[in-house]
Write a protein that holds these residues in place. Structure first.
Motif, PDB file in Angstrom:
ATOM      1  N   ASP A  70       2.958   2.756 -26.768  1.00  0.00           N
ATOM      2  CA  ASP A  70       3.856   2.871 -25.520  1.00  0.00           C
ATOM      3  C   ASP A  70       2.844   2.599 -24.234  1.00  0.00           C
ATOM      4  O   ASP A  70       2.729   3.244 -23.318  1.00  0.00           O
ATOM      5  CB  ASP A  70       4.201   4.329 -25.254  1.00  0.00           C
ATOM      6  CG  ASP A  70       3.227   5.381 -25.321  1.00  0.00           C
ATOM      7  OD1 ASP A  70       2.302   5.197 -25.947  1.00  0.00           O
ATOM      8  OD2 ASP A  70       3.423   6.551 -24.569  1.00  0.00           O
ATOM      9  N   GLN A  71       1.681   1.905 -24.612  1.00  0.00           N
ATOM     10  CA  GLN A  71       0.559   1.551 -23.803  1.00  0.00           C
ATOM     11  C   GLN A  71       0.577  -0.193 -23.289  1.00  0.00           C
ATOM     12  O   GLN A  71      -0.227  -0.911 -24.323  1.00  0.00           O
ATOM     13  CB  GLN A  71      -0.468   1.882 -24.188  1.00  0.00           C
ATOM     14  CG  GLN A  71      -0.571   3.528 -24.285  1.00  0.00           C
ATOM     15  CD  GLN A  71      -2.031   3.897 -24.629  1.00  0.00           C
ATOM     16  OE1 GLN A  71      -2.820   3.392 -25.153  1.00  0.00           O
ATOM     17  NE2 GLN A  71      -2.411   5.383 -24.517  1.00  0.00           N
ATOM     18  N   TYR A 199       2.786   8.953 -23.208  1.00  0.00           N
ATOM     19  CA  TYR A 199       2.713   8.453 -21.773  1.00  0.00           C
ATOM     20  C   TYR A 199       3.930   8.385 -21.162  1.00  0.00           C
ATOM     21  O   TYR A 199       4.013   8.614 -19.838  1.00  0.00           O
ATOM     22  CB  TYR A 199       1.710   7.504 -21.748  1.00  0.00           C
ATOM     23  CG  TYR A 199       0.338   7.605 -22.192  1.00  0.00           C
ATOM     24  CD1 TYR A 199      -0.540   8.336 -21.594  1.00  0.00           C
ATOM     25  CD2 TYR A 199      -0.125   7.178 -23.664  1.00  0.00           C
ATOM     26  CE1 TYR A 199      -1.757   8.759 -21.903  1.00  0.00           C
ATOM     27  CE2 TYR A 199      -1.516   7.549 -23.822  1.00  0.00           C
ATOM     28  CZ  TYR A 199      -2.303   8.290 -22.886  1.00  0.00           C
ATOM     29  OH  TYR A 199      -3.459   8.550 -23.535  1.00  0.00           O
ATOM     30  N   SER A 200       4.979   7.689 -21.807  1.00  0.00           N
ATOM     31  CA  SER A 200       6.150   7.186 -21.223  1.00  0.00           C
ATOM     32  C   SER A 200       7.029   8.519 -20.509  1.00  0.00           C
ATOM     33  O   SER A 200       7.590   8.785 -19.597  1.00  0.00           O
ATOM     34  CB  SER A 200       7.281   6.417 -22.044  1.00  0.00           C
ATOM     35  OG  SER A 200       6.539   5.421 -22.338  1.00  0.00           O
ATOM     36  N   ARG A 203       4.928   9.788 -17.330  1.00  0.00           N
ATOM     37  CA  ARG A 203       5.275   8.751 -16.171  1.00  0.00           C
ATOM     38  C   ARG A 203       6.748   9.132 -15.739  1.00  0.00           C
ATOM     39  O   ARG A 203       6.757   9.075 -14.506  1.00  0.00           O
ATOM     40  CB  ARG A 203       5.151   7.172 -16.666  1.00  0.00           C
ATOM     41  CG  ARG A 203       5.731   6.110 -15.511  1.00  0.00           C
ATOM     42  CD  ARG A 203       6.321   5.098 -16.568  1.00  0.00           C
ATOM     43  NE  ARG A 203       7.331   5.476 -17.219  1.00  0.00           N
ATOM     44  CZ  ARG A 203       7.729   4.561 -18.008  1.00  0.00           C
ATOM     45  NH1 ARG A 203       7.355   3.507 -18.359  1.00  0.00           N
ATOM     46  NH2 ARG A 203       8.851   4.895 -18.831  1.00  0.00           N
ATOM     47  N   ASP A 204       7.733   9.301 -16.659  1.00  0.00           N
ATOM     48  CA  ASP A 204       8.866   9.525 -16.158  1.00  0.00           C
ATOM     49  C   ASP A 204       9.151  10.897 -15.090  1.00  0.00           C
ATOM     50  O   ASP A 204       9.801  11.037 -14.133  1.00  0.00           O
ATOM     51  CB  ASP A 204       9.854   9.958 -17.277  1.00  0.00           C
ATOM     52  CG  ASP A 204      10.237   8.472 -18.144  1.00  0.00           C
ATOM     53  OD1 ASP A 204       9.948   7.523 -17.287  1.00  0.00           O
ATOM     54  OD2 ASP A 204      10.845   8.430 -19.016  1.00  0.00           O
ATOM     55  N   TYR A 224       1.786   1.116 -15.964  1.00  0.00           N
ATOM     56  CA  TYR A 224       2.938   1.956 -15.790  1.00  0.00           C
ATOM     57  C   TYR A 224       3.361   1.731 -14.102  1.00  0.00           C
ATOM     58  O   TYR A 224       4.580   1.616 -13.786  1.00  0.00           O
ATOM     59  CB  TYR A 224       2.632   3.174 -15.842  1.00  0.00           C
ATOM     60  CG  TYR A 224       2.639   3.647 -17.197  1.00  0.00           C
ATOM     61  CD1 TYR A 224       3.958   3.338 -18.187  1.00  0.00           C
ATOM     62  CD2 TYR A 224       1.499   4.134 -18.083  1.00  0.00           C
ATOM     63  CE1 TYR A 224       3.986   3.496 -19.560  1.00  0.00           C
ATOM     64  CE2 TYR A 224       1.663   4.500 -19.452  1.00  0.00           C
ATOM     65  CZ  TYR A 224       2.784   4.080 -20.113  1.00  0.00           C
ATOM     66  OH  TYR A 224       3.075   4.267 -21.465  1.00  0.00           O
TER      67      TYR A 224
END
Length: 297
Positions: A70-71, A199-200, A203-204, A224
């Motif tokens: 997820d990066q 990380y997602s 971020r959300d 992001y």
């Protein structure tokens, strides 16, 4: 911190294009535009001593490597992608090729920050290449060769936030992934750390205003921000130095010199630069001078 032009408009624009491209490729599922051809050593098995982990892997003709999914630019796998893309998977392909193992014989295992050491200790993966900062504490339980890349920690916030630098996070909620050194660093600055699995998710939480800021390496945060440029931005100067290393089991200490020698060879023959330019380099980040790697002891 090396030649990362994190403050420049060029970087932001370039990264936006890069991440959009990555997302599009993820939807398409099979673009190879973010990878380079790596020559596979078809005589590798005969070049390693019996009893070494490298010899075992070369004879088996397969390897399992833990990476992030997820990066964008570092380790990213879209829902329909066959394999992850990014600088870390490219490093994995270079190492596997030196063992005589082609890319299609690599098993990519999604690895989050919190399970990198357990995966190596339990033998679930042979290597971890997952934005894996070298620390003394980690080197007590696993091997870490490198660094092969150096970056620095920054902050992602909603536009209009009163957080403009690390000096403003005292008493604020700052998220990152559980098990990362980033949370320890912001807690030391007075922030309230919030850990998430990915990380997602972090971020959300920042995007919807549930958490004040997200923190991790600047190159990741720019990715992001580029996904939501009207709502998110990266602020402040880097306030740490993160030295990315390649993890291996302490039961196989001989892997350190093999990893170090293979990465140095890739630097010398230009494969390292090509791998960077095909991945993180598309974001507007300069191709760095390869950092001096630590001696294997």
């Amino acid at each position: 911190m090396r030649n990362i032009r994190s403050k420049t408009l060029l970087a932001a624009v370039g990264l936006a294009l890069s991440v959009s491209s990555l997302a599009a490729c993820g939807n398409a599922g099979s673009s190879d535009s973010e990878s380079v051809d790596v020559k596979v050593d078809d005589k590798a098995a005969s070049s390693f001593d019996d009893g070494t982990r490298m010899k075992e892997l070369a004879d088996a003709g397969k390897i399992t490597i833990g990476v992030k999914f997820d990066q964008p630019g570092i380790g990213f796998k879209g829902a329909t992608d066959d394999a992850p893309k990014g600088f870390d998977p490219e490093m994995g392909k270079i190492l596997a090729a030196s063992l005589g193992i082609p890319a299609d014989k690599i098993t990519w295992k999604e690895t989050i920050s919190d399970n990198r050491e357990p995966f190596l200790q339990k033998g679930e993966v042979d290597l971890v290449i997952a934005s894996y900062s070298i620390t003394d504490d980690r080197r007590k339980v696993v091997g870490q060769a490198g660094p092969y890349y150096v970056t620095g920690q920054q902050l992602l916030v909603k536009k209009g936030s009163d957080i403009k630098s690390v000096d403003d996070i005292k008493g604020k909620e700052v998220c990152s992934v559980t098990g990362s050194t980033s949370l320890d660093n912001v807690e030391a600055k007075g922030a309230k750390p919030r850990g998430f699995d990915t990380y997602s998710e972090c971020r959300d939480q920042v995007a919807d205003g549930s958490v004040d800021s997200m923190t991790t390496d600047g190159a990741i945060l720019l990715g992001y921000a580029a996904l939501d440029p009207d709502n998110l931005e990266v602020v402040g100067d880097p306030f740490s130095e993160e030295r990315y290393g390649i993890g291996y089991s302490k039961d196989s200490p001989e892997m350190c010199q093999w990893i170090t020698d293979t990465i140095k060879k890739a630097e010398d023959d230009g494969t390292y630069d090509k791998a960077f330019e095909a991945t993180l380099g598309k974001s507007g980040v300069d191709t760095p001078e390869a950092p001096k790697m630590d001696a294997c002891t």
